[in-house]
Motif scaffolding. Structure first.
Motif, PDB file in Angstrom:
ATOM      1  N   ARG A   1     -31.088  11.997  17.765  1.00 59.16           N
ATOM      2  CA  ARG A   1     -30.218  12.774  16.876  1.00 59.16           C
ATOM      3  C   ARG A   1     -30.741  14.188  16.629  1.00 59.16           C
ATOM      4  O   ARG A   1     -29.998  15.046  16.154  1.00 59.16           O
TER       5      ARG A   1
ATOM      6  N   ALA B   1     -22.089  18.424  16.045  1.00 55.45           N
ATOM      7  CA  ALA B   1     -20.760  18.039  16.515  1.00 55.45           C
ATOM      8  C   ALA B   1     -19.729  19.038  15.993  1.00 55.45           C
ATOM      9  O   ALA B   1     -19.765  19.430  14.827  1.00 55.45           O
TER      10      ALA B   1
ATOM     11  N   ARG C   1     -17.349  10.867  18.035  1.00 58.46           N
ATOM     12  CA  ARG C   1     -18.695  11.361  17.782  1.00 58.46           C
ATOM     13  C   ARG C   1     -19.707  10.271  18.135  1.00 58.46           C
ATOM     14  O   ARG C   1     -19.349   9.095  18.235  1.00 58.46           O
ATOM     15  N   SER C   2     -20.953  10.662  18.240  1.00 54.35           N
ATOM     16  CA  SER C   2     -21.993   9.664  18.531  1.00 54.35           C
ATOM     17  C   SER C   2     -22.280   8.796  17.311  1.00 54.35           C
ATOM     18  O   SER C   2     -23.031   7.825  17.410  1.00 54.35           O
ATOM     19  N   THR C   3     -21.681   9.126  16.163  1.00 52.23           N
ATOM     20  CA  THR C   3     -21.902   8.355  14.941  1.00 52.23           C
ATOM     21  C   THR C   3     -20.705   7.480  14.569  1.00 52.23           C
ATOM     22  O   THR C   3     -20.623   6.973  13.458  1.00 52.23           O
TER      23      THR C   3
ATOM     24  N   THR D   1     -20.087  17.945  21.527  1.00 50.11           N
ATOM     25  CA  THR D   1     -21.452  17.646  21.086  1.00 50.11           C
ATOM     26  C   THR D   1     -22.408  18.618  21.767  1.00 50.11           C
ATOM     27  O   THR D   1     -22.376  18.777  22.990  1.00 50.11           O
TER      28      THR D   1
ATOM     29  N   THR E   1     -25.679  15.956  13.466  1.00 48.43           N
ATOM     30  CA  THR E   1     -25.521  14.514  13.681  1.00 48.43           C
ATOM     31  C   THR E   1     -26.441  13.701  12.783  1.00 48.43           C
ATOM     32  O   THR E   1     -26.040  12.649  12.267  1.00 48.43           O
TER      33      THR E   1
ATOM     34  N   TYR F   1     -25.212  10.820  10.240  1.00 48.65           N
ATOM     35  CA  TYR F   1     -25.792   9.467  10.311  1.00 48.65           C
ATOM     36  C   TYR F   1     -26.411   9.092   8.961  1.00 48.65           C
ATOM     37  O   TYR F   1     -26.282   7.954   8.504  1.00 48.65           O
TER      38      TYR F   1
END
Length: 790
Positions: free
Chosen positions: A458, A463, A497-499, A616, A650, A654
């Motif tokens: 992270r 983002a 998103r990666s979250t 991202t 990010t 998170y």
């Protein structure tokens, strides 16, 4: 007579300043805690009651069974709204579809800002009874009109009249402001919504929305419905439960209405039924408030009964000259009530001082309702009851003394006179130790989840949402310019998103799959550089690469998906997705994209440059973040000059996954500290009384050769014994309830033995520090002064 009671009570308070201070401060702290918790509970139970029709407004919930798991969500299909309107008109007063709450780029003249809002059908404003200040509540019937809050109007137009002003949305479309409404309070579900946009415009400008009008399998919308005043929600649920199945054979949707009054406190579903939610914390903190107030009352009882012998002759004289027991009880109760009133006044001051900190800890905007007569009636009633309850035992105990024995000097408190005080001290420290253990376990659970491997890096990730046309379809140009700044290590785009996993889909099959199953997989579209940008960990096969043209039909699985599919060797296997054959190129380590407290869901990643919503970017670690962001912003300003540069780190996104538990931990710590302070105050008062009571004994022992240590040990061991008993009671009770609480989380910590050992040790250290001051002070006193009084 009453005036005389209070005059004597006031004299006694001034005569014993230290004990009066301990009593009043202890009660004030207990009352302040009870008041703060009361304000917090009221804020929680009154959630969404701002809306006039909160008792009849509902949200349609959808329960589905996939991969052996029964899940309930608010995502429903778009045609459901029309089905409810046309087939159940007698049950529903209003029905309204909405999009999810989202961040919009808003432009008015030269002013460009971002603000949260949603697309909504025309019935929503009236259903939610928003308070219009200007304009028409039914403005959303016009596809070119919108409603905004006062705060957004000031941000966009300053002091100018916003009505009929034009606002450009996401650089795509324009709307006219047709109404101004009051900002929703913080304790409402839609508190962050600042603009309501017309649904008809949403359908006209977004092709995917228009095509969803007949798609029963596309669960991409929220649906709200207001039932008629005399409607039975359970009967309506029975009617609508299976209506989606008739239109979508592949699905297993079961529908139900979730009343607005339960949205906040009863938001958890198990097997399709409401099982609880934040209401458990309302009960928890309510119990804590009662216990903390009880601790303060115990202090009062303990100190008053402990000092009873000091006032034994006063009681004897009063009885000898004709005072009735009832009069003596009234005298001591008046003292208790006077102290309660003084403590209440002090508690108001303490609450005013503590409210800013408490609001920050609890993420609320609470204030004392100064002008509410109900508050003052309840507070004063509560104060009088507290005075009566906390003074009842001392009053009854003191008034029972035999005047003959007292005046002859033969009165003794009795062998078991101190037993009630000891029991009360044990109760005090049992509660305090339980709170200490609870606080440690809550923070252990949070840390346990924070330490869980997330499967990617992270650090340095930001983002940026793609919410304007200028950012769509320019991937290569944007990537090239960002890399050229020297501030960006890598960049990619994705549909989530990666979250988060924003899309879960069916329509997958593979060789060996159970033909009767219909698996649901998290589905994320990515560009070739996504894995390299976020730093996911390949454990089998390889990452996507432009060097392989076939990767346009490739798919990468996470560990959970590979396990669910049951492949011995997943690489090279073919997975069909809605008729398209995809080849597995790699398997990655599970990434924590959703709740860090639950199991990772099976998720797949595929190349699709046309289904993208998020950019991202990984910043270079050797450049200060502020400098790197400045260079990145310059690129976005060139490509997308009509929008502000809005980004989110990010790791911060998170971190917000822990907000609820962190808040509970902060509140638990706050109340645990206050409980310990209250208990310590009482202990200090008792220790000073015991030392005073045994002054001559200590003097004799010193003359006969007792050391300071011997005397300290004699005065301290009784209190240490009581605290040890408290720990023995608190530990099993705390273990039972905390173990039950942890069962809510799939990914949870273990309650280790050292948690109990540390809590018990902490309680003993606090006791020793509190008692030792008085014990050592008494042990160091000159025995000549102690003994010459007679």
């Amino acid at each position: 007579m009453l005036k005389n009671y209070f005059k004597i009570a006031w004299r006694n308070l001034l005569k014993n300043k230290v004990y009066s201070f301990i009593n009043i401060m202890g009660l004030a702290l207990g009352m302040a805690v009870a008041m703060l918790i009361g304000l917090w509970i009221w804020d929680e139970v009154s959630f969404d009651t701002y809306h006039k029709d909160y008792k009849t407004v509902t949200r349609v919930m959808n329960t589905q069974t996939f991969n052996g798991h029964i899940g309930t969500s608010e995502a429903v299909a778009m045609p459901l709204a029309n089905e409810l309107r046309t087939k159940f008109p007698a049950d529903f007063k209003h029905v309204a579809l909405t999009s999810w709450q989202q961040e919009f780029v808003l432009k008015a003249g030269d002013k460009k800002i971002t603000g949260k809002g949603l697309w909504a059908e025309e019935d929503l404003p009236e259903m939610f009874s928003i308070k219009m200040l200007k304009g028409d509540i039914n403005a959303l019937k016009d596809p070119s009109s919108a409603l905004i809050t006062v705060s957004l109007a000031k941000s966009l137009f300053g002091e100018a009249d916003p009505i009929n002003q034009t606002v450009r949305i996401n650089n795509k479309t324009e709307v006219k402001i047709a109404g101004l409404y009051e900002d929703l309070p913080r304790n409402t579900a839609f508190r962050e919504v600042r603009i309501l946009l017309p649904w008809k415009k949403f359908e006209a400008t977004e092709n995917w929305v228009k095509s969803s009008a007949e798609q029963w399998g596309n669960h991409s919308f929220a649906l709200f419905a207001q039932v008629n005043n005399d409607a039975d929600i359970d009967k309506i649920n029975a009617k609508i439960k299976n209506i989606a199945k008739a239109h979508f054979k592949e699905g297993n949707d079961e529908l139900q209405l979730h009343p607005m009054r339960k949205w906040h406190l009863y938001s958890e579903f198990t097997n399709g039924k409401v099982t609880g939610g934040l209401v458990r914390f309302v009960w928890l903190f309510g119990i804590i408030g009662i216990f903390v107030l009880l601790l303060a009352c115990i202090n009062f009882m303990n100190l008053n009964t402990a000092r009873s012998e000091k006032r034994a002759k006063e009681v004897g004289v009063r009885k000898a000259i004709g005072s009735m027991r009832q009069q003596i009880i009234s005298q001591f109760l008046s003292e208790s009530i006077l102290m309660s009133l003084l403590a209440f006044a002090l508690s108001i001051a303490l609450v005013m001082l503590a409210l800013p900190l408490f609001n920050n800890l609890s993420s609320k905007e609470m204030s004392l309702p100064w002008l509410n007569p109900v508050f003052w009636l309840l507070a004063l009633t509560f104060t009088l009851i507290t005075g009566l309850v906390s003074g009842s035992y001392p009053a009854l105990y003191l008034s029972s003394f035999n005047p003959v024995k007292v005046l002859k000097g033969t009165f003794k408190a009795g062998r078991y006179a101190a037993l009630p005080r000891k029991v009360l001290v044990v109760i005090q420290f049992t509660v305090s130790v339980m709170l200490i253990i609870g606080t440690i376990v809550v923070y252990r659970q949070i840390q346990h989840a924070k330490n869980r491997p997330v499967g990617y890096s992270r650090d340095g990730l930001i983002a940026v949402e793609i919410n304007t046309p200028e950012l769509e379809g320019h991937y290569d140009a944007l990537r090239e310019q960002l890399l050229a700044t020297g501030a960006v290590e890598n960049m990619a785009e994705s549909s989530s998103r990666s979250t988060e996993v924003s899309s879960n889909q069916i329509g997958y099959d593979w060789e060996g799959m159970d033909p009767g199953s219909n698996p649901l997989l998290g589905t994320i579209a990515v560009t070739h550089d996504f894995g390299k940008t976020i730093g996911w960990q390949i454990i089998k096969g390889r990452d996507f690469s432009r060097a392989y043209a076939a990767d346009s039909s490739g798919i990468i699985l996470n560990e959970a998906a590979a396990k669910m599919m049951g492949f011995k060797e997943p690489i090279g296997q073919t997975i069909n997705y809605n008729g398209k054959a995809l080849t597995v190129t790699g398997v990655i380590k599970n990434m924590i994209m959703e709740s860090p407290y639950t199991a990772v869901q099976p998720t797949v990643f595929m190349i699709n440059y046309g289904w993208i919503s998020t950019i991202t970017i990984r910043l270079k670690p050797n450049m200060p973040a502020s400098e790197a962001l400045g260079k990145v912003e310059a690129v976005f300003k060139r490509i997308n000059p009509g929008s502000p540069f809005a980004y989110q780190f990010t790791d911060e996104t998170y971190g917000r996954k822990f907000t609820a538990e962190q808040r509970i931990g902060n509140l638990a710590t706050f109340f645990a500290i206050l409980a310990i302070v209250i208990s310590s105050l009482g202990l200090f008062g008792l220790a000073s009384f015991v030392a005073e009571q045994r002054t001559k004994e200590i003097g004799v022992r010193k003359v006969l050769g007792a050391s300071v240590y011997n005397l300290w040990n004699m005065l301290s061991k009784e209190f240490i014994t009581l605290v040890i008993i408290s720990c023995a009671i608190a530990i099993p009770i705390a273990w039972y309830f905390l173990n039950q609480w942890l069962q809510v989380y799939e990914y949870r910590t273990v309650i280790s033995w050292w948690v109990f050992a540390l809590s018990a040790t902490g309680a003993l250290v606090i006791t020793l520090l509190t008692v030792s001051f008085q014990a050592i002070k008494a042990a160091l006193a000159n025995p000549v002064k102690s003994l010459r009084t007679e």
